[in-house]
Design an enzyme around this catalytic site. Structure first.
Site, PDB file in Angstrom:
ATOM      1  N   HIS A 175      15.258 -21.554  14.160  1.00 42.95           N
ATOM      2  CA  HIS A 175      16.012 -22.597  13.344  1.00 42.95           C
ATOM      3  C   HIS A 175      17.562 -21.280  12.489  1.00 42.95           C
ATOM      4  CE1 HIS A 175      16.796 -24.972   9.215  1.00 42.95           C
ATOM      5  NE2 HIS A 175      17.361 -23.571   9.047  1.00 42.95           N
ATOM      6  N   GLU A 176      16.889 -20.292  12.280  1.00 43.46           N
ATOM      7  CA  GLU A 176      17.751 -19.301  12.279  1.00 43.46           C
ATOM      8  C   GLU A 176      18.898 -18.747  13.255  1.00 43.46           C
ATOM      9  OE1 GLU A 176      18.225 -19.156   8.449  1.00 43.46           O
ATOM     10  OE2 GLU A 176      15.623 -20.156   9.112  1.00 43.46           O
TER      11      GLU A 176
ATOM     12  N   GLY B 280      13.804 -18.431   5.456  1.00 46.45           N
ATOM     13  CA  GLY B 280      14.918 -17.306   6.522  1.00 46.45           C
ATOM     14  C   GLY B 280      15.683 -18.250   5.662  1.00 46.45           C
TER      15      GLY B 280
ATOM     16  N   CYS C 115      15.658 -26.918   5.430  1.00 49.45           N
ATOM     17  CA  CYS C 115      17.197 -25.745   5.380  1.00 49.45           C
ATOM     18  C   CYS C 115      17.883 -26.182   4.031  1.00 49.45           C
ATOM     19  CB  CYS C 115      18.351 -27.021   6.287  1.00 49.45           C
ATOM     20  SG  CYS C 115      19.322 -25.551   6.481  1.00 49.45           S
ATOM     21  N   LEU C 116      18.045 -24.272   3.368  1.00 54.22           N
ATOM     22  CA  LEU C 116      18.405 -24.142   2.430  1.00 54.22           C
ATOM     23  C   LEU C 116      19.621 -25.035   1.501  1.00 54.22           C
ATOM     24  CD1 LEU C 116      17.025 -20.696   1.703  1.00 54.22           C
ATOM     25  CD2 LEU C 116      16.327 -23.114   0.536  1.00 54.22           C
TER      26      LEU C 116
ATOM     27  N   GLN D 170      24.980 -19.270   6.153  1.00 53.13           N
ATOM     28  CA  GLN D 170      25.067 -19.820   4.886  1.00 53.13           C
ATOM     29  C   GLN D 170      24.686 -19.290   3.672  1.00 53.13           C
ATOM     30  OE1 GLN D 170      19.866 -20.421   6.158  1.00 53.13           O
ATOM     31  NE2 GLN D 170      20.451 -22.382   4.968  1.00 53.13           N
TER      32      GLN D 170
ATOM     33  N   HIS E 273      21.859 -21.304  13.402  1.00 54.59           N
ATOM     34  CA  HIS E 273      22.630 -21.145  12.286  1.00 54.59           C
ATOM     35  C   HIS E 273      24.027 -20.552  13.030  1.00 54.59           C
ATOM     36  CE1 HIS E 273      21.591 -23.416   8.459  1.00 54.59           C
ATOM     37  NE2 HIS E 273      20.150 -22.597   8.872  1.00 54.59           N
TER      38      HIS E 273
HETATM   39  O1  GNR Z   1      12.620 -22.657   4.105  1.00 53.11           O
HETATM   40  C1  GNR Z   1      13.284 -23.005   4.983  1.00 53.11           C
HETATM   41  N1  GNR Z   1      11.929 -23.864   5.696  1.00 53.11           N
HETATM   42  C2  GNR Z   1      11.545 -23.977   6.714  1.00 53.11           C
HETATM   43  C3  GNR Z   1      10.681 -24.370   7.180  1.00 53.11           C
HETATM   44  C4  GNR Z   1      10.721 -25.030   8.502  1.00 53.11           C
HETATM   45  C5  GNR Z   1      11.249 -24.366   9.172  1.00 53.11           C
HETATM   46  C6  GNR Z   1      12.334 -24.195   8.843  1.00 53.11           C
HETATM   47  C7  GNR Z   1      13.166 -23.708   8.013  1.00 53.11           C
HETATM   48  S1  GNR Z   1      14.170 -23.079   7.298  1.00 53.11           S
HETATM   49  C8  GNR Z   1      14.162 -22.373   5.600  1.00 53.11           C
HETATM   50  C9  GNR Z   1      15.180 -21.523   5.085  1.00 53.11           C
HETATM   51  C10 GNR Z   1      16.233 -21.716   5.673  1.00 53.11           C
HETATM   52  O2  GNR Z   1      17.260 -23.051   5.405  1.00 53.11           O
HETATM   53  N2  GNR Z   1      16.960 -21.013   6.742  1.00 53.11           N
HETATM   54  O3  GNR Z   1      18.118 -21.024   7.887  1.00 53.11           O
HETATM   55 NI    NI Z   2      18.568 -23.077   7.349  1.00 55.77          NI
END
Ligand code: GNR
Ligand code: NI
Length: 175
Positions: A139-140, A48, A97-98, A53, A143
């Site tokens: 999670h997205e 995601g 999270c990236l 980001q 953000h």
């Molecule tokens: O790549 C991602 N893996 C992930 C694993 C578990 C829960 C959420 C994520 S999202 C993350 C990519 C990211 O930072 N998206 O904002």
């Molecule tokens: Ni993230």
């Protein structure tokens, strides 16, 4: 149309703490941004990515939680995504999270969510998600509200991760 990879912001960054305003109308420019975000997400690789980001403060997320390499890709683009309903049942996932590279922690969230959004043509969509998709879409959307998964952790753990990221950013800036 050629999608371009964009640099991903690393925490701490003030742009990752902003509440993003909704997009008013879905222009070609926003569709191109969505394609760039998908390219950036697949390249990372991640499941995601949210517009802040890549430094763009618009309510736009992309995701593809298909883990099986043999299965067809399922890229999704969501403008102005909204959580319409959540299950009482919770689920714990090890999140990453990236924008917080190489740091992982368990986060508890609703197991199932109903999400409404506008697709890339501006058509309203509604769908239920569970499993990894439910975790990822929450999670997205976090953000877009300036919230990171580490905000769910105890302050000490969060501070330790933030300090590691400050060090990582210093080292990257010197490299
Ligand atoms: O790549 C991602 N893996 C992930 C694993 C578990 C829960 C959420 C994520 S999202 C993350 C990519 C990211 O930072 N998206 O904002
Ligand atoms: Ni993230």
């Amino acid at each position: 149309m050629i999608a371009m990879k964009r640099p991903i912001l690393i925490h701490p960054d003030p742009r990752l703490k902003k509440v993003c305003p909704p997009v008013a109308d879905i222009s070609d420019e926003l569709r191109a941004l969505a394609d760039d975000m998908l390219e950036t997400m697949y390249d990372a690789p991640g499941i995601g990515l949210a517009a802040p980001q890549v430094g763009v403060l618009d309510r736009l997320i992309v995701l593809d939680c298909v883990k099986d390499e043999a299965a067809p890709a399922q890229p999704m683009v969501m403008f102005n995504p909204e959580v319409l309903a959540v299950s009482d049942e919770l689920n714990v996932y090890e999140e990453g999270c990236l924008s917080i590279p190489d740091q992982y922690a368990e986060v508890e969230r609703p197991r199932e969510v109903r999400i409404g959004w506008l697709d890339r043509d501006g058509n309203p969509q509604e769908q239920d998600f569970d499993g990894l998709w439910a975790t990822c879409v929450q999670h997205e959307i976090d953000h877009l509200n300036g919230k990171l998964f580490i905000d769910y952790l105890k302050p000490l753990r969060r501070q330790m991760i933030t300090r590691k990221m400050q060090k990582l950013k210093r080292e990257k800036a010197r490299a």
